[in-house]
Design a protein around this motif. Structure first.
Motif, short mmCIF file in Angstrom:
data_model
loop_
_atom_site.label_atom_id
_atom_site.label_comp_id
_atom_site.label_asym_id
_atom_site.label_seq_id
_atom_site.Cartn_x
_atom_site.Cartn_y
_atom_site.Cartn_z
N PHE A 14 38.76 10.32 26.74
CA PHE A 14 38.42 10.31 25.32
C PHE A 14 36.90 10.32 25.18
O PHE A 14 36.17 9.89 26.07
CB PHE A 14 38.98 9.05 24.64
CG PHE A 14 40.48 8.96 24.63
CD1 PHE A 14 41.21 9.44 23.55
CD2 PHE A 14 41.16 8.40 25.69
CE1 PHE A 14 42.59 9.36 23.54
CE2 PHE A 14 42.55 8.31 25.69
CZ PHE A 14 43.26 8.79 24.61
N ARG A 15 36.44 10.80 24.02
CA ARG A 15 35.01 10.76 23.69
C ARG A 15 34.86 10.17 22.28
O ARG A 15 35.69 10.44 21.41
CB ARG A 15 34.39 12.17 23.70
CG ARG A 15 34.42 12.86 25.06
CD ARG A 15 33.90 14.28 24.92
NE ARG A 15 34.01 15.04 26.15
CZ ARG A 15 33.11 15.08 27.11
NH1 ARG A 15 31.98 14.40 26.96
NH2 ARG A 15 33.29 15.79 28.20
N PHE A 16 33.81 9.40 22.06
CA PHE A 16 33.57 8.89 20.71
C PHE A 16 32.09 8.62 20.49
O PHE A 16 31.31 8.48 21.43
CB PHE A 16 34.43 7.66 20.43
CG PHE A 16 34.08 6.40 21.19
CD1 PHE A 16 34.47 5.17 20.71
CD2 PHE A 16 33.38 6.42 22.40
CE1 PHE A 16 34.17 3.99 21.38
CE2 PHE A 16 33.09 5.25 23.08
CZ PHE A 16 33.49 4.03 22.56
N ASN A 17 31.70 8.59 19.22
CA ASN A 17 30.34 8.26 18.82
C ASN A 17 30.34 7.91 17.34
O ASN A 17 31.30 8.19 16.63
CB ASN A 17 29.37 9.41 19.12
CG ASN A 17 29.56 10.57 18.17
OD1 ASN A 17 30.66 11.09 18.04
ND2 ASN A 17 28.50 10.99 17.49
N ALA A 18 29.28 7.29 16.87
CA ALA A 18 29.17 6.90 15.46
C ALA A 18 27.71 7.02 15.03
O ALA A 18 26.79 6.91 15.85
CB ALA A 18 29.67 5.48 15.25
N THR A 19 27.50 7.23 13.73
CA THR A 19 26.14 7.36 13.21
C THR A 19 25.53 6.02 12.81
O THR A 19 24.32 5.91 12.67
CB THR A 19 26.13 8.30 11.99
OG1 THR A 19 27.05 7.79 11.01
CG2 THR A 19 26.55 9.70 12.40
N GLY A 20 26.38 5.00 12.63
CA GLY A 20 25.88 3.68 12.25
C GLY A 20 26.40 2.60 13.18
O GLY A 20 26.87 2.87 14.28
N MET A 21 26.29 1.34 12.72
CA MET A 21 26.77 0.20 13.50
C MET A 21 28.27 0.04 13.27
O MET A 21 28.70 -0.52 12.25
CB MET A 21 26.02 -1.06 13.09
CG MET A 21 24.52 -1.00 13.37
SD MET A 21 24.15 -1.15 15.13
CE MET A 21 24.50 -2.88 15.38
N VAL A 22 29.05 0.54 14.20
CA VAL A 22 30.51 0.51 14.08
C VAL A 22 31.10 -0.17 15.30
O VAL A 22 30.72 0.13 16.44
CB VAL A 22 31.09 1.94 13.94
CG1 VAL A 22 32.61 1.89 13.88
CG2 VAL A 22 30.52 2.64 12.72
N GLN A 23 32.00 -1.10 15.07
CA GLN A 23 32.68 -1.79 16.15
C GLN A 23 34.05 -1.15 16.40
O GLN A 23 34.71 -0.71 15.46
CB GLN A 23 32.85 -3.27 15.83
CG GLN A 23 31.55 -4.04 15.72
CD GLN A 23 31.78 -5.48 15.33
OE1 GLN A 23 32.70 -5.80 14.60
NE2 GLN A 23 30.92 -6.38 15.82
#
Length: 248
Positions: A14-23
């Motif tokens: 799997f791959r993931f990313n976020a633009t802000g502070m995400v838990q």
């Protein structure tokens, strides 16, 4: 309908990313730990989603004790730092096929013969003349071979066949007599049944250039020679040459 995960598949990426502070929060479950061990992951089950895309794997090894199917459940959810739910929880349940390491084994050197897995309940195999002619061009190798046995080697199912004639060969060498083929799918024959010992097949398969092995998956085809294998070879010989495949 998603087909069961085959025994040779050890993990999912799997791959993931976020633009802000995400838990994020991850949770896994095996419906039967006698068949499949409790799933694990290469990252912590809870943490912050990285801003730069990051890959992680979910591992779900078979125990090797029992042949059967278990359910792999993956739960994932995302919340912001304030605790507000952003996405999820998402629950993904997949079927996992496992093979017992010692079920029905007959010692044969460094390998062992096994009782093959039962065929899938729903068969999606296409064996029309047009489709098979296309597979002739897309396959890395095409052989006429006699099925000898299905064995386990290094925890993976393999087919031992005796080569009768070779029509097409790729970069991986093919033994002129006995040859092992990795079995990476269940929908190989037109009926999705297992290849039967002592029967002759026209086999259209693929090669793994990195590992230097030949294999059959659900995109491969094995046709009984006496039924339609012979006629399809004749049709292929009359056909014009395959279009040149683009190199990537």
């Amino acid at each position: 309908m998603i087909p069961p995960i085959e025994p040779y598949i050890k993990d999912l990426k799997f791959r993931f990313n976020a633009t802000g502070m995400v838990q994020y929060s991850l949770n896994f479950q095996s419906s039967n730990e006698t068949i499949m061990r409790h799933p694990t992951t290469t990252i912590r089950p809870n943490g912050l989603v990285p801003r730069k895309t990051k890959a992680f794997r979910v591992k779900f090894p078979c125990t090797g004790k029992v042949t059967g199917r278990a359910l792999l459940t993956i739960n994932i959810s995302f919340v912001d730092v304030a605790g507000s739910e952003i996405w999820g929880p998402l629950s993904l349940t997949l079927k996992r096929q496992c093979v017992a390491d010692k079920e029905g084994w007959i010692k044969h050197g460094n390998s062992s013969e096994v009782s093959p897995l039962p065929p899938p309940q729903i068969c999606n195999k296409r064996c029309s003349k047009r489709h098979v002619m296309r597979r002739f061009c897309l396959s890395d190798f095409v052989i006429k071979a006699r099925m000898e046995s299905e064995i386990m080697r290094n925890g993976l199912p393999r087919l031992r066949v005796r080569i009768v004639r070779m029509y097409k060969q790729g970069k991986v060498s093919i033994n002129s007599r006995s040859q092992l083929l990795d079995k990476r799918g269940q929908e190989i024959t037109c009926s999705c049944s297992n290849l039967k010992a002592n029967r002759v097949y026209l086999i259209l398969g693929k090669e793994d250039k990195r590992r230097r092995v030949l294999y059959l998956d659900n995109f491969s085809t094995a046709l009984e020679w006496s039924k339609n294998g012979r006629s399809y070879v004749r049709a292929y010989k009359k056909k014009a040459s395959c279009p040149e495949r683009r190199s990537r």
